[in-house]
Motif scaffolding. Structure first.
Motif, PDB file in Angstrom:
ATOM      1  N   LYS A  55       0.827  -1.209   0.000  1.00  0.00           N
ATOM      2  CA  LYS A  55       0.000   0.000   0.000  1.00  0.00           C
ATOM      3  C   LYS A  55       0.862   1.260   0.000  1.00  0.00           C
ATOM      4  O   LYS A  55       0.535   2.257  -0.643  1.00  0.00           O
ATOM      5  CB  LYS A  55      -0.915  -0.013   1.219  1.00  0.00           C
ATOM      6  N   ASN A  56       1.980   1.208   0.739  1.00  0.00           N
ATOM      7  CA  ASN A  56       2.913   2.336   0.803  1.00  0.00           C
ATOM      8  C   ASN A  56       4.325   1.759   0.916  1.00  0.00           C
ATOM      9  O   ASN A  56       4.736   1.342   1.991  1.00  0.00           O
ATOM     10  CB  ASN A  56       2.614   3.229   2.010  1.00  0.00           C
ATOM     11  N   PRO A  57       5.072   1.727  -0.191  1.00  0.00           N
ATOM     12  CA  PRO A  57       6.377   1.065  -0.197  1.00  0.00           C
ATOM     13  C   PRO A  57       7.492   1.819   0.535  1.00  0.00           C
ATOM     14  O   PRO A  57       8.597   1.304   0.665  1.00  0.00           O
ATOM     15  CB  PRO A  57       6.703   0.927  -1.674  1.00  0.00           C
ATOM     16  N   LYS A  58       7.215   3.031   1.030  1.00  0.00           N
ATOM     17  CA  LYS A  58       8.237   3.779   1.764  1.00  0.00           C
ATOM     18  C   LYS A  58       8.378   3.207   3.162  1.00  0.00           C
ATOM     19  O   LYS A  58       7.409   3.125   3.921  1.00  0.00           O
ATOM     20  CB  LYS A  58       7.873   5.257   1.827  1.00  0.00           C
ATOM     21  N   VAL A  59       9.597   2.777   3.489  1.00  0.00           N
ATOM     22  CA  VAL A  59       9.874   2.155   4.776  1.00  0.00           C
ATOM     23  C   VAL A  59      11.174   2.726   5.340  1.00  0.00           C
ATOM     24  O   VAL A  59      11.904   3.438   4.647  1.00  0.00           O
ATOM     25  CB  VAL A  59      10.008   0.612   4.658  1.00  0.00           C
ATOM     26  N   GLU A  60      11.444   2.362   6.585  1.00  0.00           N
ATOM     27  CA  GLU A  60      12.726   2.673   7.187  1.00  0.00           C
ATOM     28  C   GLU A  60      13.100   1.534   8.114  1.00  0.00           C
ATOM     29  O   GLU A  60      12.226   0.961   8.780  1.00  0.00           O
ATOM     30  CB  GLU A  60      12.666   3.998   7.953  1.00  0.00           C
ATOM     31  N   VAL A  61      14.371   1.181   8.122  1.00  0.00           N
ATOM     32  CA  VAL A  61      14.872   0.193   9.070  1.00  0.00           C
ATOM     33  C   VAL A  61      15.883   0.872   9.982  1.00  0.00           C
ATOM     34  O   VAL A  61      16.507   1.872   9.611  1.00  0.00           O
ATOM     35  CB  VAL A  61      15.507  -1.047   8.387  1.00  0.00           C
ATOM     36  N   CYS A  62      16.018   0.298  11.173  1.00  0.00           N
ATOM     37  CA  CYS A  62      16.984   0.812  12.134  1.00  0.00           C
ATOM     38  C   CYS A  62      17.619  -0.368  12.851  1.00  0.00           C
ATOM     39  O   CYS A  62      16.915  -1.301  13.259  1.00  0.00           O
ATOM     40  CB  CYS A  62      16.289   1.733  13.134  1.00  0.00           C
ATOM     41  N   ALA A  63      18.929  -0.336  12.968  1.00  0.00           N
ATOM     42  CA  ALA A  63      19.680  -1.376  13.685  1.00  0.00           C
ATOM     43  C   ALA A  63      20.712  -0.704  14.567  1.00  0.00           C
ATOM     44  O   ALA A  63      21.182   0.401  14.260  1.00  0.00           O
ATOM     45  CB  ALA A  63      20.374  -2.318  12.695  1.00  0.00           C
ATOM     46  N   PHE A  64      21.095  -1.391  15.655  1.00  0.00           N
ATOM     47  CA  PHE A  64      22.056  -0.847  16.609  1.00  0.00           C
ATOM     48  C   PHE A  64      23.055  -1.928  16.974  1.00  0.00           C
ATOM     49  O   PHE A  64      22.660  -3.074  17.233  1.00  0.00           O
ATOM     50  CB  PHE A  64      21.326  -0.372  17.874  1.00  0.00           C
ATOM     51  N   LYS A  65      24.335  -1.582  16.980  1.00  0.00           N
ATOM     52  CA  LYS A  65      25.378  -2.488  17.475  1.00  0.00           C
ATOM     53  C   LYS A  65      26.622  -1.680  17.814  1.00  0.00           C
ATOM     54  O   LYS A  65      26.946  -0.696  17.147  1.00  0.00           O
ATOM     55  CB  LYS A  65      25.699  -3.613  16.479  1.00  0.00           C
ATOM     56  N   ASP A  66      27.303  -2.097  18.865  1.00  0.00           N
ATOM     57  CA  ASP A  66      28.590  -1.514  19.255  1.00  0.00           C
ATOM     58  C   ASP A  66      28.575   0.020  19.328  1.00  0.00           C
ATOM     59  O   ASP A  66      29.509   0.685  18.883  1.00  0.00           O
ATOM     60  CB  ASP A  66      29.695  -1.968  18.293  1.00  0.00           C
ATOM     61  N   GLY A  67      27.510   0.582  19.871  1.00  0.00           N
ATOM     62  CA  GLY A  67      27.448   2.030  20.047  1.00  0.00           C
ATOM     63  C   GLY A  67      27.143   2.817  18.788  1.00  0.00           C
ATOM     64  O   GLY A  67      27.210   4.042  18.785  1.00  0.00           O
ATOM     65  N   GLN A  68      26.816   2.146  17.707  1.00  0.00           N
ATOM     66  CA  GLN A  68      26.519   2.802  16.440  1.00  0.00           C
ATOM     67  C   GLN A  68      25.165   2.307  15.955  1.00  0.00           C
ATOM     68  O   GLN A  68      24.783   1.163  16.205  1.00  0.00           O
ATOM     69  CB  GLN A  68      27.605   2.460  15.415  1.00  0.00           C
ATOM     70  N   TRP A  69      24.425   3.156  15.277  1.00  0.00           N
ATOM     71  CA  TRP A  69      23.177   2.709  14.694  1.00  0.00           C
ATOM     72  C   TRP A  69      23.113   3.078  13.225  1.00  0.00           C
ATOM     73  O   TRP A  69      23.802   3.974  12.755  1.00  0.00           O
ATOM     74  CB  TRP A  69      21.954   3.235  15.456  1.00  0.00           C
ATOM     75  N   LEU A  70      22.294   2.323  12.525  1.00  0.00           N
ATOM     76  CA  LEU A  70      22.110   2.470  11.083  1.00  0.00           C
ATOM     77  C   LEU A  70      20.630   2.634  10.813  1.00  0.00           C
ATOM     78  O   LEU A  70      19.821   1.863  11.327  1.00  0.00           O
ATOM     79  CB  LEU A  70      22.637   1.228  10.356  1.00  0.00           C
ATOM     80  N   ARG A  71      20.320   3.647  10.027  1.00  0.00           N
ATOM     81  CA  ARG A  71      18.953   3.811   9.530  1.00  0.00           C
ATOM     82  C   ARG A  71      19.012   3.748   8.012  1.00  0.00           C
ATOM     83  O   ARG A  71      19.882   4.359   7.390  1.00  0.00           O
ATOM     84  CB  ARG A  71      18.366   5.147   9.988  1.00  0.00           C
ATOM     85  N   VAL A  72      18.089   2.980   7.430  1.00  0.00           N
ATOM     86  CA  VAL A  72      17.987   2.900   5.977  1.00  0.00           C
ATOM     87  C   VAL A  72      16.560   3.272   5.608  1.00  0.00           C
ATOM     88  O   VAL A  72      15.611   2.596   6.010  1.00  0.00           O
ATOM     89  CB  VAL A  72      18.307   1.495   5.435  1.00  0.00           C
ATOM     90  N   ALA A  73      16.411   4.355   4.865  1.00  0.00           N
ATOM     91  CA  ALA A  73      15.105   4.803   4.390  1.00  0.00           C
ATOM     92  C   ALA A  73      15.057   4.594   2.883  1.00  0.00           C
ATOM     93  O   ALA A  73      16.041   4.838   2.186  1.00  0.00           O
ATOM     94  CB  ALA A  73      14.885   6.272   4.727  1.00  0.00           C
ATOM     95  N   GLY A  74      13.929   4.124   2.398  1.00  0.00           N
ATOM     96  CA  GLY A  74      13.780   3.920   0.967  1.00  0.00           C
ATOM     97  C   GLY A  74      12.459   3.270   0.646  1.00  0.00           C
ATOM     98  O   GLY A  74      11.567   3.181   1.487  1.00  0.00           O
ATOM     99  N   GLU A  75      12.360   2.818  -0.579  1.00  0.00           N
ATOM    100  CA  GLU A  75      11.164   2.115  -1.033  1.00  0.00           C
ATOM    101  C   GLU A  75      11.507   0.647  -1.214  1.00  0.00           C
ATOM    102  O   GLU A  75      12.615   0.308  -1.651  1.00  0.00           O
ATOM    103  CB  GLU A  75      10.694   2.677  -2.365  1.00  0.00           C
ATOM    104  N   LEU A  76      10.555  -0.227  -0.898  1.00  0.00           N
ATOM    105  CA  LEU A  76      10.739  -1.654  -1.130  1.00  0.00           C
ATOM    106  C   LEU A  76       9.951  -2.069  -2.365  1.00  0.00           C
ATOM    107  O   LEU A  76       8.793  -1.687  -2.536  1.00  0.00           O
ATOM    108  CB  LEU A  76      10.280  -2.472   0.080  1.00  0.00           C
ATOM    109  N   VAL A  77      10.615  -2.856  -3.208  1.00  0.00           N
ATOM    110  CA  VAL A  77      10.019  -3.351  -4.443  1.00  0.00           C
ATOM    111  C   VAL A  77      10.022  -4.876  -4.380  1.00  0.00           C
ATOM    112  O   VAL A  77      11.065  -5.491  -4.152  1.00  0.00           O
ATOM    113  CB  VAL A  77      10.824  -2.874  -5.675  1.00  0.00           C
ATOM    114  N   SER A  78       8.856  -5.477  -4.598  1.00  0.00           N
ATOM    115  CA  SER A  78       8.737  -6.936  -4.570  1.00  0.00           C
ATOM    116  C   SER A  78       9.377  -7.541  -5.819  1.00  0.00           C
ATOM    117  O   SER A  78       9.259  -7.005  -6.917  1.00  0.00           O
ATOM    118  CB  SER A  78       7.257  -7.323  -4.501  1.00  0.00           C
ATOM    119  N   ASP A  79      10.075  -8.655  -5.621  1.00  0.00           N
ATOM    120  CA  ASP A  79      10.703  -9.384  -6.731  1.00  0.00           C
ATOM    121  C   ASP A  79      10.247 -10.832  -6.611  1.00  0.00           C
ATOM    122  O   ASP A  79      10.655 -11.548  -5.702  1.00  0.00           O
ATOM    123  CB  ASP A  79      12.227  -9.287  -6.614  1.00  0.00           C
ATOM    124  N   ASP A  80       9.367 -11.248  -7.496  1.00  0.00           N
ATOM    125  CA  ASP A  80       8.733 -12.558  -7.388  1.00  0.00           C
ATOM    126  C   ASP A  80       9.479 -13.675  -8.116  1.00  0.00           C
ATOM    127  O   ASP A  80       8.968 -14.790  -8.221  1.00  0.00           O
ATOM    128  CB  ASP A  80       7.293 -12.466  -7.903  1.00  0.00           C
TER     129      ASP A  80
END
Length: 131
Positions: A55-80
């Motif tokens: 419905k809305n392919p715009k997403v964001e992920v967030c991960a944390f390790k060793d005092g650092q974090w990562l955010r990834v923002a973008g669109e997800l596209v299905s690949d069948d």
């Protein structure tokens, strides 16, 4: 992109945010794999997260390790494509108890127009873009 994949894999768990109507939804994920030069994740088509992404392919992920974090923002596209599903399942054998490249539920999605930002409390943010 390889650095992003490595961070997500080493973190083990990251959190994927979607939107359902006007309500943010966040849940843990653990798959991240580069296939054909694209960063993929995996889920099930029957899950609410899949419906939200379609419905809305715009997403964001967030991960944390060793005092650092990562955010990834973008669109997800299905690949069948079957070979892409199988590549993901080969990279994560524990998923093969629940998913198959030949079922109608397995879904792999890749990031498009993504911006990854590495941050910490002590260093300036570092941004990486990939399409």
């Amino acid at each position: 992109m390889e650095r992003v994949e490595k961070f997500l894999k080493e973190a083990g768990t990251y959190y994927l945010a979607t939107v359902e109507g006007d309500q943010p939804r966040v849940r843990p994920f653990g798959t991240a794999h580069i296939i054909d030069g694209k960063l993929y994740i995996q889920t099930g088509k029957s899950k609410d997260v899949s419906k939200q992404i379609h419905k809305n392919p715009k997403v964001e992920v967030c991960a944390f390790k060793d005092g650092q974090w990562l955010r990834v923002a973008g669109e997800l596209v299905s690949d069948d494509r079957r070979e892409i599903k199988q590549a993901m399942l080969d990279a994560y054998p524990s998923l093969q108890n629940m998913y198959s490249a030949d079922d109608d539920n397995t879904e792999v999605l890749y990031f498009k127009n993504a911006v990854a930002t590495f941050s910490s409390f002590t260093d300036a943010p570092e941004t990486i873009k990939f399409s």
